[in-house]
Each structure stands twice: as C-alpha cells, then as structure tokens.
Design a protein around this motif. Sequence first.
Motif, short mmCIF file in Angstrom:
data_model
loop_
_atom_site.label_atom_id
_atom_site.label_comp_id
_atom_site.label_asym_id
_atom_site.label_seq_id
_atom_site.Cartn_x
_atom_site.Cartn_y
_atom_site.Cartn_z
N THR A 156 20.19 -41.40 -23.47
CA THR A 156 18.99 -40.97 -24.21
C THR A 156 18.43 -42.07 -25.10
O THR A 156 17.27 -41.99 -25.52
N LEU A 159 15.05 -43.67 -24.32
CA LEU A 159 13.78 -43.10 -24.78
C LEU A 159 13.38 -43.65 -26.15
O LEU A 159 12.27 -43.39 -26.60
N CYS A 183 24.20 -48.38 -20.17
CA CYS A 183 24.23 -46.96 -20.47
C CYS A 183 25.56 -46.36 -20.04
O CYS A 183 26.16 -46.79 -19.05
N THR A 213 27.81 -36.72 -28.11
CA THR A 213 26.66 -36.57 -27.23
C THR A 213 27.08 -36.00 -25.88
O THR A 213 28.24 -36.08 -25.48
N ASP A 215 25.43 -36.38 -22.00
CA ASP A 215 24.43 -37.02 -21.15
C ASP A 215 24.62 -36.57 -19.71
O ASP A 215 25.75 -36.56 -19.21
N SER A 217 23.04 -37.52 -15.92
CA SER A 217 22.17 -38.47 -15.25
C SER A 217 22.57 -38.61 -13.79
O SER A 217 23.62 -38.10 -13.36
N ARG A 231 17.05 -43.75 -14.57
CA ARG A 231 16.72 -43.24 -15.90
C ARG A 231 15.54 -42.28 -15.90
O ARG A 231 15.23 -41.68 -16.91
N LYS A 235 18.94 -36.05 -18.70
CA LYS A 235 18.75 -35.24 -19.90
C LYS A 235 19.97 -35.45 -20.78
O LYS A 235 21.06 -35.74 -20.28
N GLY A 236 19.78 -35.31 -22.06
CA GLY A 236 20.90 -35.50 -22.97
C GLY A 236 20.70 -34.77 -24.27
O GLY A 236 19.60 -34.28 -24.57
N SER A 237 21.76 -34.70 -25.03
CA SER A 237 21.72 -34.05 -26.33
C SER A 237 22.67 -34.75 -27.27
O SER A 237 23.80 -35.10 -26.89
N ASP A 238 22.22 -34.98 -28.50
CA ASP A 238 23.10 -35.56 -29.52
C ASP A 238 23.64 -34.48 -30.45
O ASP A 238 24.12 -34.77 -31.54
#
Length: 373
Positions: A156, A159, A183, A213, A215, A217, A231, A235-238
């Motif tokens: 992420t 971005l 990454c 996190t 991720d 991908s 890339r 989608k990802g989330s922290d």
Amino acid sequence: MHNLRIATKHQSCIETGKNYPSAELVENYAKVFGIDFGTTKSVVSWVNPATGRAETVRIGRDSDIVPTSVYKGDNGLLFGDDAEDEMLVAPLRYRRNFKLSLGENTPLLRGTVEGRNLDAESLTSFYLGYLREECCRPGFIDGTPIEKAVITFPVTFALHPAKLVALERAAKNAGFNNVKLMCEPEAAGHAFLKEVGSNSNKPILVVDWGGGTLDISILSIGADNKIKCLRRFFKGSDTMGGERIDRLLLDYAKKRYAEEKCTKIDNALCALPKQLRTVERFKKQLDRQDSASLILADGLSGIKISRSDLATIIEPFMDEAIMLIRGVLDTAKNKFIYEDFGEMLFTHFGVSGPMILSASSHLRDITPGKYEI
C-alpha cells in the motif's frame, strides 16, 4: 486456487537454498543485508559466505525476530527487546508502529535526539541504524561496514510515494548508501518459490498478514522465472494486522473479567502497552495448547480462554480479510480468469498458528463455485 501455501512471515526476507555460482559472488552478497522492516517486528538476513546460503541474523533476544520498537530514555534511545522492557515502566516514552506514519512530520515522541525531532522518519532511521550496528558487531562479520540493504515495505506504500521517499532517506541516513526497496508480497514470492518451487508459471495470489498490516496482491511469474508484483491489483489495510487481533482479545478478556469476577481492568492509555504485551504472549500459548489462562493484572486470577473462543472473537475480522481478497480478484477480473491462478501464498508474522489454520479453511472457500470472476 489449486494450492494454499502457508509460511511464516520472516521467510519473506531471505532467499533460502539459493546456490551461488562462485565464492566471489557469495562474498558480494555477504555485504548486502535484507531487512524485513515490519510494523511490529523485524528480521534481518544475509548470505553467509561460509555456507553460501541466506540466513537470518540473531538480533532479537533469544530470537532472530526483533521488535520494531523505540524507547526514549534519559541517556538516549533504546531499541527492540530493550525498548520493550522499558515500556513496562514508562509507556509514554515508548513507540512502535512508527513505520505507518512515514511521510508525515508529526513528532511521535517528545524531545530531540542528535538535534532531530522524533518523527516517523527519524525513528525509522535510528532503528535501521541500530540493526546495522548490531550486524556490524565484532565476531559476526569482523566489524566490516554494511552499506547495502534491501528493505521491504507494505504494498500500500505504492499509493503514497512520500512514504517510500521517507523510507529510502531514513535508510541512507542510517548508513546504508545503497538501498533497494521491495514490496513485501514480492519478497515473499521470491523467497518462498526459491524454497518450495511452483508447479507452473501461473500468477500467484499473495495474502501477506503482518503484525500491523494486511496486504493482498497478485504476483506474475515471467518466462525467465522473474517475479513481479502487479501493483494494479492489490488491496491492503494498516488496521488489520495481528495487533488488531490482540486488541479484540484484550477487549474480550476485559468484558469477561467484568462479568465473571466483577473486576474492572484499567483502561488508562498508559496501561495499554503492558496489557497488549501480555495478550501477545498469551496468544503464543494458544499456539501450543487448546486453552490457557489469561491474567491481565497482578493479584488477579486468570480467565480461561480456548482456541475456539479466539476463533469466535476474530470471525468478523476474518470476514473482512475475505472481502479484501475478493476485492483484489474483482479488480483483476478483466486480466485473469479464476483458473489462471496457480497458488495462494499466505504469509504471516503477527497472526498465530491456530489462526492461520482457521483462516486457511476460509481461504479455501474462495472457489469458482462460490466466487466467479
């Protein structure tokens, strides 16, 4: 998805089993360190010239895994396990998760060190410098300076270019003159495929679950076996790392204490780090046994929590993860069909073993019959 592969997170920063063709190449690789720079924990690896193989470096206390944490004491900064110890005494001088604030200028700790405000970039630089100094210690590589590093980052971050710029600048300020950023899912694919191999050159769906996190991908494997993180499809989330599971478990335990023992656990912010550390240790106990007693404060009796209790607690959490995975597949539906995927690689660091087993059953449920793309 034909195969589900599960690996520990620290496999993503080493190239286990790679054979190097000459002593000269081995010597060159020995001067490059791989750093899996995690939100909550980190691992360093190198190519041991004595064996020609990639190995992790023992930096953490009795472990190759070192906490990604910093403590500001009266005489300077402490890192890793030492910072964790001091956190129990003065939690407001302690910081972890600072990686996620890279690219921002807000100070995360009071005061300055070496004339620098302690924002995320400064803390990252000091922490990477600590790892570098530990690797340069006498008796390990004879004090030879280490100037080259490959450092991982959450997908992420792509971005947010400011985060990547800050990470590279922090690494160079730490003494690494030659820095390559990679990454995390791509690093995981490189390492795991070199270790285990793949049955085909089909794309791989990577679910990379760390302490801070999550991720998801897609990796492509070219005809030359080069791995590339696509890339456009991620989608990802922290906010969905293993530490969130710790908080869910802590909230559950506090509720149980109130209901069963009529005891209210301290909710003060300064008490939280110690409580989370207790929960993290308890979670590891559930790796080894079906149930255990969690004690949140001195002088209190424990409450018994089982693996099945934990599975119930994190069920909504797992549903969120499945939605993220489906979101990646949705994004990629114009490029791939479902049967194009050869494997799913599920790497973990901040999520414990029993949770992985629970999650794997959910992940296998994503089949063409249940989810068409």
